[in-house]
Design an enzyme around this catalytic site. Structure first.
Site, mmCIF file in Angstrom:
data_model
loop_
_atom_site.group_PDB
_atom_site.id
_atom_site.type_symbol
_atom_site.label_atom_id
_atom_site.label_comp_id
_atom_site.label_asym_id
_atom_site.label_seq_id
_atom_site.Cartn_x
_atom_site.Cartn_y
_atom_site.Cartn_z
ATOM 1 N N CYS A 71 0.850 -1.191 0.000
ATOM 2 C CA CYS A 71 0.000 0.000 0.000
ATOM 3 C C CYS A 71 0.892 1.251 0.000
ATOM 4 C CB CYS A 71 -0.943 -0.069 1.192
ATOM 5 S SG CYS A 71 -2.079 1.311 1.399
ATOM 6 N N ASP A 83 -9.007 -3.343 -7.324
ATOM 7 C CA ASP A 83 -8.555 -2.308 -6.402
ATOM 8 C C ASP A 83 -9.293 -1.008 -6.700
ATOM 9 O OD1 ASP A 83 -7.105 -0.323 -4.991
ATOM 10 O OD2 ASP A 83 -5.292 -1.551 -5.068
ATOM 11 N N HIS A 123 -7.745 -4.206 -3.232
ATOM 12 C CA HIS A 123 -6.602 -3.604 -2.567
ATOM 13 C C HIS A 123 -6.301 -4.388 -1.288
ATOM 14 C CE1 HIS A 123 -3.865 -0.253 -1.840
ATOM 15 N NE2 HIS A 123 -4.222 -0.296 -0.563
#
Length: 300
Positions: free
Chosen positions: A174, A231, A268
């Protein structure tokens, strides 16, 4: 620039609803000895994968960077020297048990893994109970230049503590995925990187002047990008833009050697095994690809 990512993360956080609408999973064990902190961000005390410290030297430490003590978590095979080094860069929630466990996974594979707390000067992520405030009060105040220097400091610590700094890799998740791309462009010591769903584009600012897309042509180490097709914060259009930029970087061997793997059904944070976004098959495949990538690029 963080708003889309914030919304993506918020939608993936696990929670259990009660009759009054409250959602809580409240315990977070940090990797740096802070213990459990109450938080409205539903980070569970235990990760789905719990890697034992048996056979490992693991724990917390600090190294000095220009008079500031940078805390870190590390793990390595016990009693071993001349170990290849992996820098493990935190996700947006900082260095907590999931990041510590990831270090232990790399240690089990024969690495000295180090996760420095790259927010330490700005604040303690474990104390926050709101993602928006965490981003505004801590994350948005962290300069890229500071992060690059602190990663250099982690390598210097490794050199003095059993690490072979001719064999250095970096991986991040991330927030740390973006940092992985940046450090692969900046550092002459890193041989390879693995970026897990890190942002590739964004508006420039004083603290974050450039993003991976703008640095593709000057990469110094090849990067494997692991991304999710679902995502919500990192559109595949930006992955395709990065692919094009790497392909256009004529004569840059690191750019030419970089690759992407997209898991079509993964959201994600699909590697984050303490959250509902976790996708076991993609996470396990990605980690095996990461190990193979580092080995193939001489980080083993």
């Amino acid at each position: 620039m963080f708003e889309e990512l914030k919304n993506s993360i918020q939608s993936l956080l696990p929670g259990q609803s009660t009759e009054n609408g409250a959602t809580r999973r409240t315990a977070l064990k940090t990797a740096l000895g802070v213990g459990y902190a109450a938080t409205a961000m539903p980070i569970m005390a235990q990760t789905a994968i719990q890697t034992s410290t048996q056979g490992l030297a693991a724990g917390e430490g600090i190294y000095d960077m220009e008079g500031f003590s940078v805390p870190f978590y590390y793990a390595a095979p016990e009693g071993k020297k001349n170990l290849p080094v992996i820098l493990v860069v935190q996700e947006i929630f900082g260095v907590h048990e999931y990041i510590a466990d990831t270090c232990r996974r790399f240690a089990k594979a024969g690495y000295l893994a180090i996760a420095p707390d790259l927010y330490a000067r700005q604040g303690d992520a474990s104390k926050y109970t709101d993602i928006g405030k965490l981003i505004a009060e801590v994350v948005n105040k962290v300069p890229d230049e500071q992060v690059m220097a602190d990663l250099d400091g982690a390598i210097a610590w490794a050199a003095e503590n059993g690490g072979n700094v001719k064999k250095v890799g970096i991986t991040g998740f991330c927030w740390g995925g973006r940092i992985t791309w940046l450090y692969a462009e900046q550092s002459k010591k890193v041989k390879a990187g693995v970026a897990w769903y890190g942002r590739l584009v964004g508006a420039p600012s004083a603290l974050t002047p450039k993003h991976p897309l703008e640095l593709a042509a000057s990469l110094k180490a090849p990067v494997l990008g692991l991304y999710g097709g679902q995502d919500g914060g990192i559109p595949l259009t930006t992955v395709n833009e990065m692919k094009d930029a790497l392909a256009a970087a004529k004569g840059n061997k690191a750019a030419a050697a970089s690759e992407f793997v997209v898991y079509p059904q993964a959201p994600h944070a699909f590697h984050a095994d303490y959250r509902s976004s976790y996708r076991k098959e993609a996470a396990e495949d990605g980690f095996q690809r990461a190990l193979a990538w580092f080995k193939a690029k001489g980080v083993a």
